[in-house]
Design a protein around this motif. Structure first.
Motif, short mmCIF file in Angstrom:
data_model
loop_
_atom_site.label_atom_id
_atom_site.label_comp_id
_atom_site.label_asym_id
_atom_site.label_seq_id
_atom_site.Cartn_x
_atom_site.Cartn_y
_atom_site.Cartn_z
N ILE A 187 1.02 -1.39 0.20
CA ILE A 187 -0.09 0.19 -0.22
C ILE A 187 0.99 1.52 -0.01
N SER A 188 1.98 0.85 1.07
CA SER A 188 2.81 2.14 1.12
C SER A 188 4.25 3.01 -0.62
N ALA A 189 3.41 1.52 -0.97
CA ALA A 189 4.46 1.66 -2.30
C ALA A 189 3.78 2.50 -3.21
N GLU A 190 2.41 2.03 -3.29
CA GLU A 190 1.21 2.47 -4.35
C GLU A 190 1.57 4.27 -3.52
N LEU A 191 1.19 4.01 -2.35
CA LEU A 191 0.57 5.21 -2.20
C LEU A 191 2.02 6.54 -2.53
N ASP A 192 3.12 5.96 -2.95
CA ASP A 192 4.51 6.62 -3.60
C ASP A 192 4.26 7.43 -5.07
N GLY A 193 3.12 6.28 -5.26
CA GLY A 193 3.46 6.60 -7.32
C GLY A 193 2.17 7.53 -7.71
N GLU A 195 0.96 9.94 -4.87
CA GLU A 195 1.74 11.40 -4.64
C GLU A 195 2.89 11.63 -5.79
N ALA A 196 3.93 10.97 -6.25
CA ALA A 196 4.30 11.27 -7.49
C ALA A 196 3.50 12.03 -8.41
N ASP A 197 2.90 11.17 -8.80
CA ASP A 197 1.69 11.78 -10.06
C ASP A 197 0.60 13.06 -9.74
N VAL A 198 0.32 13.00 -8.28
CA VAL A 198 0.23 14.31 -7.65
C VAL A 198 0.65 15.68 -7.56
N LEU A 199 2.61 15.26 -7.29
CA LEU A 199 2.84 16.50 -7.23
C LEU A 199 4.22 16.92 -9.55
N ALA A 200 3.15 16.00 -9.74
CA ALA A 200 3.54 15.90 -10.86
C ALA A 200 2.36 17.48 -11.85
N ARG A 201 1.39 15.99 -11.26
CA ARG A 201 0.70 17.30 -12.01
C ARG A 201 0.56 18.76 -11.15
N LEU A 202 0.95 18.87 -10.20
CA LEU A 202 1.47 20.39 -9.84
C LEU A 202 1.96 21.11 -9.90
N GLY A 203 3.19 20.36 -10.72
CA GLY A 203 4.16 20.82 -11.24
C GLY A 203 6.18 20.83 -10.55
N VAL A 204 5.20 19.36 -9.83
CA VAL A 204 6.91 19.12 -8.61
C VAL A 204 7.65 18.37 -9.16
N ARG A 205 8.66 18.22 -9.52
CA ARG A 205 9.20 17.11 -9.58
C ARG A 205 10.23 16.87 -8.72
#
Length: 205
Positions: A187-193, A195-205
């Motif tokens: 579950i934690s690994a899935e959440l990592d992905g 959260e990464a998608d959300v940050l990318a959508r906000l323009g945070v790399r």
């Protein structure tokens, strides 16, 4: 006619007196024997009590020797402790409350939530539940900022994945410890992905 009673002879009176005297001696002897038994029983009980008291005292002295204190010192310290308990108890409680508050703050900071929100996340997967809630808030913020169709599809997909993860966290609560640990890692690994998608959508790399 029974008007006059027949007088007892001297021999009869002597025999009766002798019998009464013998009876008195027997009763006195029996009474003395019962008294002796009673005294022996009381003496035995007193010895038992004395023996128990001596054993207790010896045990106290040995305990005092092991701790480096005398029996008198131990008793004195116990008396002082009883006097100080009403004063120290509120201070100890206040200290415990402060420590508990600090621990709650640390837990809340680790989970990325406010301290008053701790009650909303309980169980073995509390930290994962808090992360899921944080990701949902981020998805809602994105949906509020961007109203285009692509963003709507993105946030809908994120919410769907988060709903599935919430169900997975709840299911893991009933699992044995080892299986629960493996489920939480997945579950934690899935959440990592996510959260990464959300940050990318906000323009945070």
């Amino acid at each position: 006619m029974g008007l006059f009673k027949k007088r007892k002879t001297r021999a009869t009176r002597r025999a009766e007196a002798k019998a009464l005297k013998h009876k008195a001696k027997v009763e006195a002897k029996l009474g003395a024997r019962n008294d002796r038994k009673k005294m022996r029983g009381e003496a035995k009980s007193a010895k038992k009590v004395e023996k128990a008291q001596l054993a207790t005292l010896k045990a106290q002295e040995k305990a005092a020797e092991r701790t480096g204190f005398s029996v008198g010192q131990v008793r004195r310290y116990l008396g002082i402790a009883r006097l100080l308990t009403p004063v120290l108890a509120p201070l100890a409680y206040r200290g415990a409350v402060i420590v508990r508050g600090q621990l709650d703050q640390q837990r809340a900071a680790k989970m990325g939530i406010a301290t008053d929100e701790l009650g909303n996340y309980t169980g073995h997967g509390a930290q994962l539940s808090a992360r899921i809630a944080g990701a949902e808030r981020s998805a809602n913020d994105i949906a509020a900022q961007f109203t285009d169709a692509e963003t709507a599809r993105f946030t809908a997909a994120i919410r769907g994945r988060l709903t599935e993860l919430t169900t997975a966290v709840r299911a893991a609560e009933q699992m044995p410890a080892q299986r629960r640990k493996s489920a939480h890692q997945a579950i934690s690994a899935e959440l990592d992905g996510i959260e990464a998608d959300v940050l990318a959508r906000l323009g945070v790399r």
